[in-house]
Design a protein around this motif. Sequence first.
Motif, PDB file in Angstrom:
ATOM      1  N   ASP A  74       0.974  -1.380   0.091  1.00  0.00           N
ATOM      2  CA  ASP A  74       0.166   0.029   0.110  1.00  0.00           C
ATOM      3  C   ASP A  74       0.998   1.285  -0.063  1.00  0.00           C
ATOM      4  O   ASP A  74       2.071   1.243  -0.057  1.00  0.00           O
ATOM      5  CB  ASP A  74      -0.898  -0.053   1.158  1.00  0.00           C
ATOM      6  CG  ASP A  74      -0.334  -0.056   2.607  1.00  0.00           C
ATOM      7  OD1 ASP A  74       0.847  -0.015   2.689  1.00  0.00           O
ATOM      8  OD2 ASP A  74      -0.852  -0.088   3.650  1.00  0.00           O
ATOM      9  N   PHE A  75       0.146   2.430  -0.013  1.00  0.00           N
ATOM     10  CA  PHE A  75       0.973   3.687  -0.077  1.00  0.00           C
ATOM     11  C   PHE A  75       2.033   3.769   1.166  1.00  0.00           C
ATOM     12  O   PHE A  75       3.142   4.105   1.020  1.00  0.00           O
ATOM     13  CB  PHE A  75       0.011   4.993   0.216  1.00  0.00           C
ATOM     14  CG  PHE A  75      -0.433   5.370  -0.772  1.00  0.00           C
ATOM     15  CD1 PHE A  75       0.306   5.941  -1.826  1.00  0.00           C
ATOM     16  CD2 PHE A  75      -1.877   5.625  -0.983  1.00  0.00           C
ATOM     17  CE1 PHE A  75      -0.036   6.509  -2.997  1.00  0.00           C
ATOM     18  CE2 PHE A  75      -2.431   6.271  -2.386  1.00  0.00           C
ATOM     19  CZ  PHE A  75      -1.328   6.585  -3.242  1.00  0.00           C
ATOM     20  N   ILE A  76       1.446   3.196   2.346  1.00  0.00           N
ATOM     21  CA  ILE A  76       2.536   3.231   3.424  1.00  0.00           C
ATOM     22  C   ILE A  76       3.994   2.474   3.349  1.00  0.00           C
ATOM     23  O   ILE A  76       5.083   2.786   3.586  1.00  0.00           O
ATOM     24  CB  ILE A  76       1.827   2.693   4.883  1.00  0.00           C
ATOM     25  CG1 ILE A  76       0.777   3.549   5.117  1.00  0.00           C
ATOM     26  CG2 ILE A  76       2.788   2.709   6.155  1.00  0.00           C
ATOM     27  CD1 ILE A  76      -0.219   3.372   6.471  1.00  0.00           C
ATOM     28  N   ALA A  77       3.613   1.121   2.721  1.00  0.00           N
ATOM     29  CA  ALA A  77       4.873   0.332   2.526  1.00  0.00           C
ATOM     30  C   ALA A  77       5.670   1.074   1.459  1.00  0.00           C
ATOM     31  O   ALA A  77       6.963   1.019   1.701  1.00  0.00           O
ATOM     32  CB  ALA A  77       4.220  -0.925   1.947  1.00  0.00           C
ATOM     33  N   TRP A  78       5.170   1.636   0.166  1.00  0.00           N
ATOM     34  CA  TRP A  78       5.938   2.155  -0.612  1.00  0.00           C
ATOM     35  C   TRP A  78       6.869   3.410   0.021  1.00  0.00           C
ATOM     36  O   TRP A  78       7.934   3.503  -0.129  1.00  0.00           O
ATOM     37  CB  TRP A  78       5.174   2.440  -1.867  1.00  0.00           C
ATOM     38  CG  TRP A  78       5.041   1.408  -2.710  1.00  0.00           C
ATOM     39  CD1 TRP A  78       3.457   0.746  -2.552  1.00  0.00           C
ATOM     40  CD2 TRP A  78       5.706   0.943  -3.939  1.00  0.00           C
ATOM     41  NE1 TRP A  78       3.569  -0.217  -3.987  1.00  0.00           N
ATOM     42  CE2 TRP A  78       5.034  -0.064  -4.592  1.00  0.00           C
ATOM     43  CE3 TRP A  78       6.799   1.504  -4.315  1.00  0.00           C
ATOM     44  CZ2 TRP A  78       5.391  -0.686  -5.522  1.00  0.00           C
ATOM     45  CZ3 TRP A  78       7.439   0.771  -5.335  1.00  0.00           C
ATOM     46  CH2 TRP A  78       6.591  -0.456  -5.970  1.00  0.00           C
ATOM     47  N   ASN A  79       6.039   4.216   0.679  1.00  0.00           N
ATOM     48  CA  ASN A  79       6.560   5.174   1.367  1.00  0.00           C
ATOM     49  C   ASN A  79       7.662   5.141   2.288  1.00  0.00           C
ATOM     50  O   ASN A  79       8.628   5.629   2.451  1.00  0.00           O
ATOM     51  CB  ASN A  79       5.620   6.193   2.034  1.00  0.00           C
ATOM     52  CG  ASN A  79       4.601   7.051   0.692  1.00  0.00           C
ATOM     53  OD1 ASN A  79       5.056   6.969  -0.355  1.00  0.00           O
ATOM     54  ND2 ASN A  79       3.589   7.081   1.100  1.00  0.00           N
ATOM     55  N   ALA A  80       7.424   4.046   3.205  1.00  0.00           N
ATOM     56  CA  ALA A  80       8.299   3.548   3.937  1.00  0.00           C
ATOM     57  C   ALA A  80       9.786   3.215   3.253  1.00  0.00           C
ATOM     58  O   ALA A  80      10.823   3.519   3.979  1.00  0.00           O
ATOM     59  CB  ALA A  80       7.926   2.217   4.942  1.00  0.00           C
ATOM     60  N   MET A  81       9.630   2.268   2.247  1.00  0.00           N
ATOM     61  CA  MET A  81      10.799   1.901   1.607  1.00  0.00           C
ATOM     62  C   MET A  81      11.409   3.225   1.031  1.00  0.00           C
ATOM     63  O   MET A  81      12.800   3.407   1.089  1.00  0.00           O
ATOM     64  CB  MET A  81      10.594   0.954   0.529  1.00  0.00           C
ATOM     65  CG  MET A  81      11.724   0.175   0.071  1.00  0.00           C
ATOM     66  SD  MET A  81      12.401  -1.169   1.206  1.00  0.00           S
ATOM     67  CE  MET A  81      13.907  -0.497   1.318  1.00  0.00           C
ATOM     68  N   LEU A  82      10.841   4.017   0.312  1.00  0.00           N
ATOM     69  CA  LEU A  82      11.215   5.310  -0.132  1.00  0.00           C
ATOM     70  C   LEU A  82      11.945   6.013   0.898  1.00  0.00           C
ATOM     71  O   LEU A  82      13.133   6.512   0.599  1.00  0.00           O
ATOM     72  CB  LEU A  82      10.082   5.998  -0.804  1.00  0.00           C
ATOM     73  CG  LEU A  82      10.400   7.432  -1.627  1.00  0.00           C
ATOM     74  CD1 LEU A  82      11.136   7.183  -2.921  1.00  0.00           C
ATOM     75  CD2 LEU A  82       9.027   8.192  -1.834  1.00  0.00           C
ATOM     76  N   SER A  83      11.304   6.207   2.107  1.00  0.00           N
ATOM     77  CA  SER A  83      11.918   6.869   3.224  1.00  0.00           C
ATOM     78  C   SER A  83      13.264   6.474   3.677  1.00  0.00           C
ATOM     79  O   SER A  83      14.303   6.979   4.113  1.00  0.00           O
ATOM     80  CB  SER A  83      10.754   7.118   4.331  1.00  0.00           C
ATOM     81  OG  SER A  83       9.872   7.794   3.852  1.00  0.00           O
ATOM     82  N   ALA A  84      13.137   4.978   3.803  1.00  0.00           N
ATOM     83  CA  ALA A  84      14.467   4.262   4.212  1.00  0.00           C
ATOM     84  C   ALA A  84      15.607   4.735   3.165  1.00  0.00           C
ATOM     85  O   ALA A  84      16.799   4.923   3.704  1.00  0.00           O
ATOM     86  CB  ALA A  84      14.196   2.800   3.999  1.00  0.00           C
ATOM     87  N   TYR A  85      15.509   4.357   2.112  1.00  0.00           N
ATOM     88  CA  TYR A  85      16.722   4.873   0.901  1.00  0.00           C
ATOM     89  C   TYR A  85      17.063   6.257   1.252  1.00  0.00           C
ATOM     90  O   TYR A  85      18.054   6.693   1.232  1.00  0.00           O
ATOM     91  CB  TYR A  85      16.067   4.530  -0.324  1.00  0.00           C
ATOM     92  CG  TYR A  85      16.255   3.187  -0.748  1.00  0.00           C
ATOM     93  CD1 TYR A  85      17.173   2.306  -0.377  1.00  0.00           C
ATOM     94  CD2 TYR A  85      15.098   2.461  -1.511  1.00  0.00           C
ATOM     95  CE1 TYR A  85      17.327   1.165  -0.679  1.00  0.00           C
ATOM     96  CE2 TYR A  85      14.961   1.306  -1.771  1.00  0.00           C
ATOM     97  CZ  TYR A  85      16.159   0.377  -1.466  1.00  0.00           C
ATOM     98  OH  TYR A  85      16.134  -1.068  -1.817  1.00  0.00           O
ATOM     99  N   ALA A  86      16.069   7.230   1.205  1.00  0.00           N
ATOM    100  CA  ALA A  86      16.043   8.699   1.378  1.00  0.00           C
ATOM    101  C   ALA A  86      16.840   9.198   2.748  1.00  0.00           C
ATOM    102  O   ALA A  86      17.677   9.783   2.587  1.00  0.00           O
ATOM    103  CB  ALA A  86      14.740   9.511   1.028  1.00  0.00           C
ATOM    104  N   GLN A  87      16.565   8.413   3.658  1.00  0.00           N
ATOM    105  CA  GLN A  87      17.254   8.826   5.150  1.00  0.00           C
ATOM    106  C   GLN A  87      18.876   8.155   5.030  1.00  0.00           C
ATOM    107  O   GLN A  87      19.491   8.875   5.707  1.00  0.00           O
ATOM    108  CB  GLN A  87      16.500   8.139   6.175  1.00  0.00           C
ATOM    109  CG  GLN A  87      14.996   8.832   6.459  1.00  0.00           C
ATOM    110  CD  GLN A  87      14.240   8.428   7.216  1.00  0.00           C
ATOM    111  OE1 GLN A  87      14.565   7.141   8.075  1.00  0.00           O
ATOM    112  NE2 GLN A  87      12.843   8.852   7.576  1.00  0.00           N
ATOM    113  N   SER A  88      18.722   7.159   4.228  1.00  0.00           N
ATOM    114  CA  SER A  88      20.190   6.568   4.540  1.00  0.00           C
ATOM    115  C   SER A  88      21.169   7.362   3.190  1.00  0.00           C
ATOM    116  O   SER A  88      22.190   7.015   3.272  1.00  0.00           O
ATOM    117  CB  SER A  88      20.098   4.971   4.104  1.00  0.00           C
ATOM    118  OG  SER A  88      19.699   4.788   2.843  1.00  0.00           O
TER     119      SER A  88
END
Length: 642
Positions: free
Chosen positions: A241-255
Amino acid sequence: MQLRRKASRALHNAFTHYDEQTELAERIKECSSSRNLGQGKLLHNEIQNSRHFENRFLGNLLIDMYGKCGSPGEARKVFDVLLEPNKFSWNMMVKAYTQNGSLDEARKLFDEAPDRDVVTWNHMIAAYAQAGNLQESRKLLDRMPDPDVVSWTLLLTAYAQAGHVEEARKIFDRMHRRDILSWNALLQSYAANGYCIQASQAFEKMAAVDVVSFTTVMAANAQAGHLSEAEALFTVMPEKDFIAWNAMLSAYAQSGQMSLARQIFERMTNRNVVSWSVMVSGLAHRGFIREARAYFGRMPSRNVVSWTALVQALGQAGNVVAAESLFFVMPTRNVLSWNGLLAGFAQHGKIAAAMEVFEKMPQRDEAACSSMVAAHGDCGNLAEAREIFSSMPDSCRGTIVTTSMLVSYAGSGDFSAARELFDRMEVKDAVALTTMVSVYGREGKLREARALFDAIARPDVVAWNTMIEAYANAGQLDQARALFDAMPVDKNVVSWTVMLTGYSQLGQYERALGIFQRMDLDGIQQDDMTLTAILSACSHVGLVGPSKLHFSSMLADYGVTPRIEHYQCMVAILGRAGELGKCEELVGRMPIAPDVGAWKNLLGACSIHGDVDRGDVAANAAAEMDPSNEVPYLLLSNIVRG
């Protein structure tokens, strides 16, 4: 025939009555969902003047509507005139009170209820939990005749949100029946409090999982820096869902892995404002300002959150001019927008500009006040920080800003003022306690430091690192290592660096090298502090080859640009090994101007190996930078005398 007509008329009236009731019910529900109190009152008046004025079903809906619209008093008026309130009426009224923070009235009504069902009990358990009264929530659960899985999950979630992870786990273990919601609540308890390993272990035990389970554990791994585990979970998720995609997106961005973040973003079939804001913030934080602006320009719609995200990102990245320009063209601003601009100036030492923003703010909250105190404290302007803090109204001087003042005292070395302020604090949060652990640790008062550390309800990785560092700095490496090994939260690069530095400073270089090797094996990304510590350890042990390898791979393998400290270490290492030509060459081709320390290291090496010519160059350079220091010439004279 007449009877048939009467029956037909009665049936027609019944259907008409039902149709009217259904229409009124839908209109009440509309007012509830839109929180339109004015329209709701008009509708209530219409019902009172109709044949439905005694309709209990509509009365219950009106109670619910008034509760959702923030008018529990009006809801009570409806409740009091119901002819025969049923259990739904009682539940709606209890809920109306709890929704609006009227716990005393809710509890009084709860105690008077003739027929409490599980919904009634759960309303009260949730209300006390949300108010932070965990003890009363627990008492109610213990009194419940037959608590259901929702009751247990409510209490579990309450303890987890308060940081009492162990207690939350005990509640979970007491549950006779568990569903996926209770399992997810346990996962979220672990994830929210930094217990990534425990979250993953619980996930493996689940008989059935859903998108929430996957997303929770994936986000926990991403937050802990375990990107490979997060990626593996994301890959096998049956639905995203949106949350899953955004969570993975945030993980890459934050790292900082923006190329992978871009790939995820482009693969998303649907994007919301969060997706776009993550990309904008991530790019701006990493210095890709032009690209961040391009993504911002491509956003199909923007709200104050997305505008504020870019302002904050630009400010935190140090591009405060761009942040200010964007801020002034925002269509609307809120207190977070102002705080974002203020923090950008404050965090980069632009005190005058920060003060100007602070003075212009239409509304100042505690975060704004805290930013100003922290800005002055970080710049060493302790008197100004104290003056701002003392002049603040009591409404602004809460725990956050008081803790900022405490951190300023501690950072400037004014430990007595820090202790005095800490003792006056009515509410001591984890940051305040951790700050004082650091203060006592730096003073060598380990007993006091440990007592405060043990008082933290849920010590995070910063608190653990601070206590470990206190032991290491005091030379108590066994205690430091025991605490390091016992950390229930995931270790970060600072945790490892503290242990590595502790071993290195006390001459235990082999153990320092062992820590570094474990970091490599565990996939921990080293930072500049870690590499400074390992180069120092290699220098003392005389490991020239590994030192050269670590130094040359800093940028390529670790993404760290060598700083003056790293060059100083390498000069010392090459000098001790007698490689004075390479030592001089390194000093000469440094991309940053060598400081007096680099020249002294070269001079020291020349003194050891009797190199007069290079020693003369180094001594003159060191003396030029520090004319009052006679040591360079004394060393040079020793070289000349042989």
